[in-house]
Write a protein that holds these residues in place. Structure first.
Motif, PDB file in Angstrom:
ATOM      1  N   HIS A 179       0.826  -1.212   0.000  1.00  0.00           N
ATOM      2  CA  HIS A 179       0.000   0.000   0.000  1.00  0.00           C
ATOM      3  C   HIS A 179       0.862   1.265   0.000  1.00  0.00           C
ATOM      4  O   HIS A 179       0.524   2.251  -0.655  1.00  0.00           O
ATOM      5  N   ALA A 232       2.219   1.743  -3.519  1.00  0.00           N
ATOM      6  CA  ALA A 232       1.105   2.154  -4.390  1.00  0.00           C
ATOM      7  C   ALA A 232       0.754   3.620  -4.145  1.00  0.00           C
ATOM      8  O   ALA A 232       0.490   4.375  -5.087  1.00  0.00           O
ATOM      9  N   GLY A 233       0.772   4.030  -2.882  1.00  0.00           N
ATOM     10  CA  GLY A 233       0.473   5.420  -2.555  1.00  0.00           C
ATOM     11  C   GLY A 233       1.498   6.377  -3.137  1.00  0.00           C
ATOM     12  O   GLY A 233       1.146   7.455  -3.637  1.00  0.00           O
ATOM     13  N   ALA A 290       3.245   5.907  -5.840  1.00  0.00           N
ATOM     14  CA  ALA A 290       2.981   5.974  -7.283  1.00  0.00           C
ATOM     15  C   ALA A 290       1.728   6.800  -7.587  1.00  0.00           C
ATOM     16  O   ALA A 290       1.717   7.594  -8.534  1.00  0.00           O
ATOM     17  N   GLU A 291       0.692   6.629  -6.798  1.00  0.00           N
ATOM     18  CA  GLU A 291      -0.566   7.355  -7.036  1.00  0.00           C
ATOM     19  C   GLU A 291      -0.411   8.857  -6.855  1.00  0.00           C
ATOM     20  O   GLU A 291      -1.112   9.636  -7.506  1.00  0.00           O
ATOM     21  N   ARG A 292       0.492   9.279  -5.984  1.00  0.00           N
ATOM     22  CA  ARG A 292       0.683  10.705  -5.744  1.00  0.00           C
ATOM     23  C   ARG A 292       1.481  11.389  -6.847  1.00  0.00           C
ATOM     24  O   ARG A 292       1.548  12.608  -6.899  1.00  0.00           O
ATOM     25  N   PRO A 350       0.759  11.824 -13.694  1.00  0.00           N
ATOM     26  CA  PRO A 350       0.860  10.773 -14.719  1.00  0.00           C
ATOM     27  C   PRO A 350       2.115  10.880 -15.592  1.00  0.00           C
ATOM     28  O   PRO A 350       2.710   9.851 -15.940  1.00  0.00           O
ATOM     29  N   ARG A 385       4.968   9.527 -13.581  1.00  0.00           N
ATOM     30  CA  ARG A 385       4.777   8.083 -13.417  1.00  0.00           C
ATOM     31  C   ARG A 385       5.219   7.354 -14.682  1.00  0.00           C
ATOM     32  O   ARG A 385       5.859   6.299 -14.613  1.00  0.00           O
ATOM     33  N   GLU A 439       8.029   4.507 -14.826  1.00  0.00           N
ATOM     34  CA  GLU A 439       7.682   3.179 -15.360  1.00  0.00           C
ATOM     35  C   GLU A 439       8.640   2.778 -16.477  1.00  0.00           C
ATOM     36  O   GLU A 439       9.113   1.638 -16.514  1.00  0.00           O
TER      37      GLU A 439
END
Length: 169
Positions: free
Chosen positions: A131, A134-135, A137-139, A142, A145, A149
């Motif tokens: 988690h 994931a957090g 990456a979510e912050r 795009p 990111r 990636e």
């Protein structure tokens, strides 16, 4: 590098790295090295929590990720003999981490299945990390990111090529 430093007679010294053709350390390579080191430390912690050695932990990871396996299939994944795989399974059964069950299609075989309690314990340890990452990456926006990636995909490709390269005799 000088001949004396490169000979088998002289002991190796860390200073030789500065003389080698290694690229300069950057913040990115330094961070990747730290991620590698801390992830290995986390694996050791998980092994301590589950009271298993690194080989047994690797076996559990395969069983959790792939589902039930025969001891022979587990041996291949671990890169050990079937006899060594049997010892791994025996230890994991004794600790309550896995169970032996008859094979669905071939009753002469058995499969090794992780126990629900063991999987739940491992997941309890893993979820905060999963988690958390994931957090992070979510912050990210795009566009950032996508750059990360692409970078990680390229790093994975470098490692995959190294793993799959022929080994020197």
């Amino acid at each position: 590098m000088s001949e004396a430093r490169n000979s088998d007679e002289a002991p190796w010294s860390r200073e030789e790295l500065a003389d080698s053709s290694l690229p300069q350390i950057s913040a990115i390579t330094d961070s990747l090295r730290e991620v590698d080191a801390i992830s290995r430390a986390f694996e050791r912690r998980l092994g301590r929590v589950l009271t298993v050695n690194p080989t047994d932990l690797a076996a559990m990871e395969f069983l959790i990720q792939e589902g039930s396996l025969t001891p022979s299939e587990l041996a291949v994944r671990l890169g050990v003999s079937t006899a060594a795989s049997t010892l791994v399974v025996d230890r994991l059964v004794a600790l309550g981490h896995v169970e032996r069950h008859p094979h669905d299609r071939d009753r002469r075989k058995i499969v090794v299945v992780p126990s629900r309690a063991s999987v739940n314990r491992a997941i309890d340890e893993l979820l905060p990390v999963i988690h958390g990452i994931a957090g992070v990456a979510e912050r990210m926006p795009p566009s950032e990111r996508a750059v990360v990636e692409r970078f990680l995909t390229d790093v994975i490709a470098v490692y995959r090529a190294a793993v799959e390269a022929p080994e020197a005799p």
